[in-house]
Design an enzyme around this catalytic site. Sequence first.
Site, PDB file in Angstrom:
ATOM      1  N   GLU A 150      -0.790 -10.882   3.343  1.00  0.00           N
ATOM      2  CA  GLU A 150      -0.529 -10.037   4.524  1.00  0.00           C
ATOM      3  C   GLU A 150      -0.868 -10.797   5.797  1.00  0.00           C
ATOM      4  O   GLU A 150      -0.111 -10.768   6.773  1.00  0.00           O
ATOM      5  CB  GLU A 150      -1.347  -8.740   4.431  1.00  0.00           C
ATOM      6  CG  GLU A 150      -0.841  -7.817   3.333  1.00  0.00           C
ATOM      7  CD  GLU A 150      -1.691  -6.577   3.132  1.00  0.00           C
ATOM      8  OE1 GLU A 150      -1.183  -5.606   2.579  1.00  0.00           O
ATOM      9  OE2 GLU A 150      -2.877  -6.591   3.503  1.00  0.00           O
ATOM     10  N   ASP A 196      -6.530  -0.357   6.812  1.00  0.00           N
ATOM     11  CA  ASP A 196      -7.523   0.618   6.348  1.00  0.00           C
ATOM     12  C   ASP A 196      -8.240   1.266   7.527  1.00  0.00           C
ATOM     13  O   ASP A 196      -8.519   2.453   7.514  1.00  0.00           O
ATOM     14  CB  ASP A 196      -8.531  -0.070   5.419  1.00  0.00           C
ATOM     15  CG  ASP A 196      -7.829  -0.596   4.186  1.00  0.00           C
ATOM     16  OD1 ASP A 196      -7.293   0.220   3.431  1.00  0.00           O
ATOM     17  OD2 ASP A 196      -7.761  -1.831   4.010  1.00  0.00           O
ATOM     18  N   GLY A 201       0.818  -1.218   0.000  1.00  0.00           N
ATOM     19  CA  GLY A 201       0.000   0.000   0.000  1.00  0.00           C
ATOM     20  C   GLY A 201       0.843   1.256   0.000  1.00  0.00           C
ATOM     21  O   GLY A 201       2.080   1.205  -0.084  1.00  0.00           O
TER      22      GLY A 201
HETATM   23  C1  5RP Z   1      -3.350  -3.649   1.451  1.00  0.00           C
HETATM   24  C2  5RP Z   1      -3.681  -3.182   2.816  1.00  0.00           C
HETATM   25  C3  5RP Z   1      -3.157  -1.833   3.216  1.00  0.00           C
HETATM   26  O1  5RP Z   1      -2.392  -1.964   4.375  1.00  0.00           O
HETATM   27  C4  5RP Z   1      -4.324  -0.914   3.488  1.00  0.00           C
HETATM   28  O2  5RP Z   1      -5.183  -0.908   2.365  1.00  0.00           O
HETATM   29  C5  5RP Z   1      -3.847   0.527   3.782  1.00  0.00           C
HETATM   30  O3  5RP Z   1      -3.266   1.059   2.638  1.00  0.00           O
HETATM   31  P1  5RP Z   1      -2.601   2.487   2.586  1.00  0.00           P
HETATM   32  O4  5RP Z   1      -1.307   2.395   3.290  1.00  0.00           O
HETATM   33  O5  5RP Z   1      -2.453   2.759   1.106  1.00  0.00           O
HETATM   34  O6  5RP Z   1      -3.535   3.452   3.249  1.00  0.00           O
HETATM   35  O7  5RP Z   1      -4.335  -3.819   3.597  1.00  0.00           O
HETATM   36  O8  5RP Z   1      -3.972  -4.873   1.148  1.00  0.00           O
END
Ligand code: 5RP
Length: 233
Positions: free
Chosen positions: A104, A85, A29
Amino acid sequence: MSTELARERAVREAIKYLEGAEVIGVGTGSTVEKLINLMRESKELHNKCFLASSIDTALKLKRANFKVLNILSTDHIDVYVDSADKVDLNLNMIKGGGAALTMEKLLAYYSKLNIFIIDYSKLVKSFSSNDYVPVDVLPCAVNMFIRHLSTLGYECVIRTSGKGKYGPVVSDVGGVIVDVRLHEGLDLVKFNNMIRSQPGVIETGLFIGLSDIVLVGYEDGVEVLRGVRTSNS
Ligand code: 5RP
């Protein structure tokens, strides 16, 4: 208050936890992208081995000249570092905005120490019916999974990428991402177990009992929240 500055503060704090580790798992991300960029400054981290949770992260690590291991070449992870998120006050997390939730969770589950980096805007009291949990589903099971969940009253949306590719977002492990809307006040553990027990489901983006440390960035500092690791502690 700038979330960008808040996030950068938390990322810089996270880097300190990586310096004692040998094998480091890395999420996916934009926060992770920032982390990799800032990690370039550390000479010490260039001697470590990294495990990537996605093709995207592997490419970014490689471009920054870090040593990326094939996951089959190791059986342990000292530290896993990632973002989320949303995080609730029990440090449960919704992850999978980047569709990498299966890898993950795998890396987080088997890592000795898990560190998650967020800015203050991602910390909430509890999840609500405005939140969707990403589910990685075998392509052949998608229609039946959605129909079944709908009969149980859950709204499901097949995620599409917007541009660059027609059709569903396909995860790094070959699944289709289905976003399932939460019901207000539901029991997260029961919901997670129910979804995970459906044939064809590879993994969910609900991370329960997997956070050791959540670093919450603010413009003027970083709050360190410590979780109780109940999943493979
Ligand atoms: C990816 C994830 C990310 O950790 C999550 O979406 C947060 O992303 P970002 O750092 O772009 O805010 O779970 O699968």
